[in-house]
Design a protein around this motif. Structure first.
Motif, PDB file in Angstrom:
ATOM      1  N   PRO A 118      49.336  44.278  47.205  1.00  0.00           N
ATOM      2  CA  PRO A 118      48.443  45.132  46.412  1.00  0.00           C
ATOM      3  C   PRO A 118      47.055  44.491  46.313  1.00  0.00           C
ATOM      4  O   PRO A 118      46.924  43.268  46.349  1.00  0.00           O
ATOM      5  N   LYS A 119      46.038  45.293  46.215  1.00  0.00           N
ATOM      6  CA  LYS A 119      44.659  44.813  46.095  1.00  0.00           C
ATOM      7  C   LYS A 119      44.288  44.674  44.613  1.00  0.00           C
ATOM      8  O   LYS A 119      44.771  45.421  43.763  1.00  0.00           O
ATOM      9  N   GLY A 129      41.691  38.374  42.423  1.00  0.00           N
ATOM     10  CA  GLY A 129      41.892  38.651  43.841  1.00  0.00           C
ATOM     11  C   GLY A 129      41.471  37.482  44.705  1.00  0.00           C
ATOM     12  O   GLY A 129      40.684  36.633  44.287  1.00  0.00           O
ATOM     13  N   ALA A 130      41.986  37.442  45.926  1.00  0.00           N
ATOM     14  CA  ALA A 130      41.590  36.403  46.888  1.00  0.00           C
ATOM     15  C   ALA A 130      40.152  36.684  47.321  1.00  0.00           C
ATOM     16  O   ALA A 130      39.831  37.812  47.686  1.00  0.00           O
ATOM     17  N   PRO A 131      39.281  35.664  47.280  1.00  0.00           N
ATOM     18  CA  PRO A 131      37.886  35.891  47.655  1.00  0.00           C
ATOM     19  C   PRO A 131      37.685  36.136  49.148  1.00  0.00           C
ATOM     20  O   PRO A 131      36.704  36.741  49.559  1.00  0.00           O
ATOM     21  N   MET A 132      38.636  35.644  49.975  1.00  0.00           N
ATOM     22  CA  MET A 132      38.551  35.859  51.423  1.00  0.00           C
ATOM     23  C   MET A 132      39.945  35.727  52.028  1.00  0.00           C
ATOM     24  O   MET A 132      40.882  35.311  51.347  1.00  0.00           O
ATOM     25  N   LYS A 177      51.596  36.928  42.291  1.00  0.00           N
ATOM     26  CA  LYS A 177      51.993  37.619  43.525  1.00  0.00           C
ATOM     27  C   LYS A 177      52.092  36.713  44.757  1.00  0.00           C
ATOM     28  O   LYS A 177      52.508  37.164  45.815  1.00  0.00           O
ATOM     29  N   VAL A 178      51.663  35.446  44.656  1.00  0.00           N
ATOM     30  CA  VAL A 178      51.638  34.595  45.843  1.00  0.00           C
ATOM     31  C   VAL A 178      52.420  33.307  45.628  1.00  0.00           C
ATOM     32  O   VAL A 178      52.676  32.901  44.495  1.00  0.00           O
ATOM     33  N   ASP A 188      43.228  40.651  48.065  1.00  0.00           N
ATOM     34  CA  ASP A 188      44.655  40.785  47.724  1.00  0.00           C
ATOM     35  C   ASP A 188      44.867  40.227  46.319  1.00  0.00           C
ATOM     36  O   ASP A 188      44.271  39.211  45.943  1.00  0.00           O
ATOM     37  N   LEU A 189      45.731  40.866  45.546  1.00  0.00           N
ATOM     38  CA  LEU A 189      46.005  40.437  44.171  1.00  0.00           C
ATOM     39  C   LEU A 189      46.757  39.119  44.184  1.00  0.00           C
ATOM     40  O   LEU A 189      47.805  38.997  44.820  1.00  0.00           O
TER      41      LEU A 189
END
Length: 195
Positions: A118-119, A129-132, A177-178, A188-189
């Motif tokens: 999920p974003k 969220g992931a910056p890159m 989530k990771v 990505d969340l």
């Protein structure tokens, strides 16, 4: 059925056509074409012992392949290299009649896991969220844990550098989530931080 036309078509496609080829094509055209394409790519593998046609030998195992009467290859699998994620191929090292050889093979059984994540909603300040795009090399929080603004949440490796994902505000971690080793895309969340 026009058998003369079938023979002519097989000849133009594959270079040769026996009566058996014509009959095979007439009954099972798709199977015949798949077979001829396989033979064109790999050669006649009917000389291989059945076990080695169906599965690979063990490392260090030696076996013989008789190409024709009096012409025998002695093969021994030495090593199998790592999977190239870009090409899906592996290097295979073997010994043939005492000489070390190497071939590149396509590994069709290698699974590529495609995870859809999920974003993070940029309008929701609780979502981090992931910056890159990159790989998560370290997760420094756990569900239910407390963080302060600026605390590291996770470390991301991207383009040969490491990037710390920091908490945008203080709060409690939820919906992590990771995990270490996960690949993520930009936005990505990673988790939620509830105030």
């Amino acid at each position: 059925m026009d058998l003369a036309k079938i023979k002519k078509d097989i000849n133009s496609k594959f270079g040769s056509a026996s009566e058996c080829d014509v009959a095979s094509y007439a009954m099972y055209p798709k199977v015949f074409e798949d077979y001829r394409n396989f033979v064109a790519k790999y050669g006649d593998l009917s000389v291989l012992p059945t076990r080695f046609f169906l599965s690979k030998p063990e490392i260090g195992e030696e076996f013989h392949v008789e190409l024709e009467k009096g012409k025998v290859l002695v093969l021994k699998l030495l090593a199998i290299g790592p999977l190239s994620e870009q090409t899906g191929q592996r290097e295979v090292f073997y010994e043939m009649n005492g000489e070390v050889r190497q071939v590149t093979v396509e590994d069709k059984k290698a699974g590529v896991e495609n995870v859809s994540r999920p974003k993070a909603d940029s309008n929701d300040s609780s979502q981090v969220g992931a910056p890159m795009s990159g790989v998560v090399v370290e997760v420094r929080v756990h569900d239910g844990g407390e963080v302060k603004k600026g605390d590291p949440v996770a470390v991301l490796s991207a383009m040969k550098m490491e990037l710390v994902i920091s908490a945008p505000h203080s709060g409690k971690i939820g919906d992590l989530k990771v995990k270490e080793g996960d690949s993520v895309d930009s936005q990505d969340l990673v988790c939620k931080i509830v105030k």
